[in-house]
Design an enzyme around this catalytic site. Sequence first.
Site, PDB file in Angstrom:
ATOM      1  N   ASN A   9       0.870  -1.178   0.000  1.00  0.00           N
ATOM      2  CA  ASN A   9       0.000   0.000   0.000  1.00  0.00           C
ATOM      3  C   ASN A   9       0.906   1.227   0.000  1.00  0.00           C
ATOM      4  OD1 ASN A   9      -1.769   2.071   0.503  1.00  0.00           O
ATOM      5  ND2 ASN A   9      -2.399   1.364   2.533  1.00  0.00           N
ATOM      6  N   TRP A  10       0.985   1.859  -1.155  1.00  0.00           N
ATOM      7  CA  TRP A  10       1.918   2.982  -1.278  1.00  0.00           C
ATOM      8  C   TRP A  10       1.388   4.263  -0.621  1.00  0.00           C
ATOM      9  CZ3 TRP A  10       4.231   2.854  -6.967  1.00  0.00           C
ATOM     10  CH2 TRP A  10       4.875   1.617  -7.157  1.00  0.00           C
ATOM     11  N   LYS A  11       0.114   4.244  -0.237  1.00  0.00           N
ATOM     12  CA  LYS A  11      -0.522   5.427   0.371  1.00  0.00           C
ATOM     13  C   LYS A  11      -0.309   6.663  -0.520  1.00  0.00           C
ATOM     14  CE  LYS A  11      -0.132   3.184   4.799  1.00  0.00           C
ATOM     15  NZ  LYS A  11      -0.026   3.285   6.257  1.00  0.00           N
ATOM     16  N   HIS A  94      -9.443   1.194   5.014  1.00  0.00           N
ATOM     17  CA  HIS A  94      -8.170   1.420   5.710  1.00  0.00           C
ATOM     18  C   HIS A  94      -8.401   2.366   6.892  1.00  0.00           C
ATOM     19  CE1 HIS A  94      -4.060   2.556   6.578  1.00  0.00           C
ATOM     20  NE2 HIS A  94      -3.688   1.481   5.921  1.00  0.00           N
ATOM     21  N   GLU A  96      -6.763   4.758   7.962  1.00  0.00           N
ATOM     22  CA  GLU A  96      -6.540   6.179   7.660  1.00  0.00           C
ATOM     23  C   GLU A  96      -7.780   6.800   7.016  1.00  0.00           C
ATOM     24  OE1 GLU A  96      -2.883   5.504   5.564  1.00  0.00           O
ATOM     25  OE2 GLU A  96      -1.929   4.967   7.463  1.00  0.00           O
ATOM     26  N   GLU A 164      -5.156  -4.915  10.510  1.00  0.00           N
ATOM     27  CA  GLU A 164      -4.146  -3.886  10.739  1.00  0.00           C
ATOM     28  C   GLU A 164      -4.459  -3.162  12.041  1.00  0.00           C
ATOM     29  OE1 GLU A 164      -2.202  -2.723   6.691  1.00  0.00           O
ATOM     30  OE2 GLU A 164      -3.823  -1.347   7.125  1.00  0.00           O
ATOM     31  N   GLY A 170       2.730   2.275  10.785  1.00  0.00           N
ATOM     32  CA  GLY A 170       3.685   3.368  10.644  1.00  0.00           C
ATOM     33  C   GLY A 170       4.449   3.705  11.906  1.00  0.00           C
ATOM     34  N   SER A 207       3.656  -2.141  10.312  1.00  0.00           N
ATOM     35  CA  SER A 207       5.111  -2.195  10.533  1.00  0.00           C
ATOM     36  C   SER A 207       5.748  -3.527  10.136  1.00  0.00           C
ATOM     37  CB  SER A 207       5.443  -1.833  11.984  1.00  0.00           C
ATOM     38  OG  SER A 207       5.036  -0.495  12.255  1.00  0.00           O
TER      39      SER A 207
END
Length: 250
Positions: A9-11, A94, A96, A164, A170, A207
């Site tokens: 997942n490159w975000k 997700h 976020e 997650e 992160g 992570s």
Amino acid sequence: MRKYIIAGNWKMNMTASETKKLTEELNSAKKCGQQTVIICPPFTSLATANDLLVGSAIRLGAQNCHFAPKGAFTGEISIPMLQECGCEYVIIGHSERRQFFGENNAFINQKLMALLEGGLSPILCIGETLDERQNGKTKAVLETQLAECLKDVTEAKSIIIAYEPVWAIGTGVSASTEQITETHYFIHSWLEKSFLNVAVPILYGGSVNDNNAGEILSIPHVDGALIGGASLVAEKFASIISTAEKLTDR
Ligand code: 13P
């Protein structure tokens, strides 16, 4: 035989030109072997990545979608748009997006149903916050997320779940082997009860890096990993794929 799904997942990282460089590096870095390898660049990089992945075993995914096929939804991206860019997978739910964009389980369920209808694989993210874990609410939170996000699903065949824990994303500190073991077992049991005879893969995210991938991927009911930071560095992502390949060969 155990096979893994290794998804990046490159975000909100990688412009189109940066995507070209990273995708070329990944193409030459490592054969995917038996594993399903997926990269999820941002929307503006999907076409670039898709062109470069012709003839590659690496699959393409997006990081979000809207549930409507088209219409007056300024700033949104539809599933047919993603399909035309070569996407086979879409990350939904997700943390976020839940945290910063107010997405809730009912909204995520609409996306999930539209993806199934469109023939794409949803990668549904679930996970508890630190506060929820510390207050002993992890299983209740996950159960609600699963029940509400998967509401009305009768055919679970192409669904992928990504566990997650929000507090592990992160931070450089992944969940412990014990925590992952217990939580994946719980999710696996829930899914087994709900979708008899359909094996729904469960990825761990939070992570994961080239140093801890071996230990995490060895845990029962961990069917792969959803990787943020380490997926932006070709050598690290390739090393995680190699680790999965070694575990598969054992
Ligand atoms: P990190 O691997 O950077 O912790 O991110 C995990 C993640 O959010 C993947 O979706």
